[in-house]
Design an enzyme around this catalytic site. Structure first.
Site, short mmCIF file in Angstrom:
data_model
loop_
_atom_site.label_atom_id
_atom_site.label_comp_id
_atom_site.label_asym_id
_atom_site.label_seq_id
_atom_site.Cartn_x
_atom_site.Cartn_y
_atom_site.Cartn_z
N HIS A 178 -1.10 -1.45 -4.24
CA HIS A 178 -2.39 -1.09 -3.64
C HIS A 178 -2.49 0.42 -3.48
O HIS A 178 -1.62 1.04 -2.86
CB HIS A 178 -2.49 -1.79 -2.28
CG HIS A 178 -3.80 -1.65 -1.58
ND1 HIS A 178 -4.87 -2.48 -1.83
CD2 HIS A 178 -4.21 -0.79 -0.62
CE1 HIS A 178 -5.89 -2.14 -1.04
NE2 HIS A 178 -5.51 -1.10 -0.30
N MET A 209 -12.22 4.03 -0.96
CA MET A 209 -12.91 4.26 0.31
C MET A 209 -13.67 5.57 0.17
O MET A 209 -13.31 6.59 0.76
CB MET A 209 -11.89 4.31 1.45
CG MET A 209 -11.34 2.91 1.80
SD MET A 209 -9.84 2.98 2.78
CE MET A 209 -8.65 3.16 1.47
N ASP A 257 -6.51 -6.34 4.57
CA ASP A 257 -5.86 -5.02 4.53
C ASP A 257 -5.98 -4.38 5.90
O ASP A 257 -7.09 -4.18 6.41
CB ASP A 257 -6.59 -4.18 3.46
CG ASP A 257 -6.02 -2.78 3.29
OD1 ASP A 257 -4.97 -2.47 3.87
OD2 ASP A 257 -6.65 -2.00 2.54
N GLY A 258 -4.83 -4.08 6.48
CA GLY A 258 -4.80 -3.39 7.77
C GLY A 258 -4.03 -4.17 8.81
O GLY A 258 -4.40 -5.29 9.17
N GLY A 259 -2.91 -3.61 9.25
CA GLY A 259 -2.12 -4.22 10.32
C GLY A 259 -1.40 -5.49 9.92
O GLY A 259 -1.07 -6.33 10.77
N SER A 297 0.84 -1.20 0.00
CA SER A 297 0.00 0.00 0.00
C SER A 297 0.87 1.25 0.00
O SER A 297 1.66 1.48 0.93
CB SER A 297 -0.90 0.02 1.24
OG SER A 297 -1.44 1.31 1.39
N GLY A 348 -9.15 3.99 6.80
CA GLY A 348 -8.89 5.43 6.96
C GLY A 348 -7.43 5.77 7.19
O GLY A 348 -6.98 6.81 6.72
N PHE A 349 -6.73 4.91 7.88
CA PHE A 349 -5.34 5.25 8.23
C PHE A 349 -4.45 4.01 8.18
O PHE A 349 -4.90 2.91 8.47
CB PHE A 349 -5.28 5.85 9.65
CG PHE A 349 -6.10 7.10 9.78
CD1 PHE A 349 -5.57 8.34 9.44
CD2 PHE A 349 -7.43 7.02 10.19
CE1 PHE A 349 -6.34 9.50 9.53
CE2 PHE A 349 -8.21 8.17 10.28
CZ PHE A 349 -7.67 9.41 9.94
N GLY A 350 -3.18 4.26 7.85
CA GLY A 350 -2.19 3.20 7.91
C GLY A 350 -1.69 3.07 9.35
O GLY A 350 -1.99 3.92 10.20
N GLY A 351 -0.98 2.01 9.61
CA GLY A 351 -0.30 1.85 10.90
C GLY A 351 -1.18 1.47 12.08
O GLY A 351 -0.77 1.59 13.23
N GLY A 404 1.16 -1.84 4.22
CA GLY A 404 1.65 -0.49 3.98
C GLY A 404 2.82 -0.16 4.86
O GLY A 404 3.99 -0.23 4.45
N SER A 405 2.54 0.16 6.13
CA SER A 405 3.60 0.62 7.02
C SER A 405 4.67 -0.46 7.24
O SER A 405 5.85 -0.15 7.31
CB SER A 405 3.02 1.10 8.35
OG SER A 405 2.19 0.11 8.91
#
Ligand code: DX5
Ligand code: ZN
Length: 215
Positions: free
Chosen positions: A35, A70, A176-178, A11, A145-148, A198-199
């Site tokens: 992504h 989103m 997707d996420g974490g 991402s 909404g947010f990465g990390g 992502g992060s």
């Protein structure tokens, strides 16, 4: 050894937007997908990037562009994102109203792959009628909404429900996420075959090793 059946989609939300091309080139040798998180400040409490950036990314890379919308009423922007060069367009079920099928049809009419996504609080049962119309189901493992953010393991129980409803052996189940080298295994062992990260990738000292450790 990498498992070719699992698609990694880095991402770029965690990339440097002022130096996006450099950051895309950093992952390019190790992945097939990229992504792209599109946020409108309404469906999610954050604003990221839109159509012109996707268009520029299209010129900068041959990676398969996995576009995660989103945004409210995604149907309004399908043609624009398709024209900009997205290969896959994933929209949120919650952002559609009576027009979920129309949204899917519009993406297909543009000859693009279709993804449908659900937020952590949306039950998998809600998208039962649509699963056999799409190429990919994206199960969010954080509030979008947010990465990390921290991985929400409870979302993973949706994987078996989606698999039960699916008649398509090639359905891509994405999370997707974490996602990191530990949470990735929790997902893949249940049948998830695409990981967005992502992060974890962009903060890594060695991106190649970080990606390899996701498998
Ligand atoms: C969040 C986005 C994600 C985000 C993931 O709403 O959809 O794609 O970039 O970031 P990490 O991998 O840092 O949780
Ligand atoms: Zn995303």
């Amino acid at each position: 050894m990498t498992n070719q059946k699992i698609i990694i989609s880095p991402s770029i939300l965690s990339a440097d937007f002022a130096d996006l091309k450099t950051d895309i080139k950093k992952v390019e040798p190790y992945v097939d997908w990229l992504h792209i998180d599109v946020m409108d400040g309404h469906f999610v409490p954050n604003i990221s990037i839109g159509v012109p950036v996707v268009k520029s990314i299209r010129k900068a890379t041959n990676l398969f562009l996995d576009t995660h919308l989103m945004i409210e009423n995604p149907i309004r922007y399908i043609d624009a994102f398709a024209e900009a060069g997205s290969d896959l367009i994933t929209f949120h079920y919650e952002a559609t109203k009576e027009d979920t099928i129309k949204t899917i049809e519009k993406i297909k009419a543009n000859n693009k792959k279709v993804g449908i996504s659900i937020k952590p609080k949306t039950p998998a049962q809600d998208i039962k009628d649509f699963i056999n119309m799409v190429d990919l189901v994206l199960i969010m493992t954080v509030e979008p909404g947010f990465g990390g953010q921290k991985f929400m393991e409870e979302c993973i129980e949706k994987v078996s429900i989606i698999k039960e409803y699916s008649k398509n052996p090639n359905l891509i189940i994405q999370v997707d996420g974490g996602i990191n080298d530990i949470t990735s295994k929790i997902c893949t062992k249940t049948g998830v075959n695409s990981l967005v990260a992502g992060s974890y990738i962009y903060k890594a000292e060695n991106i190649k090793t970080a990606i390899e450790k996701l498998f």
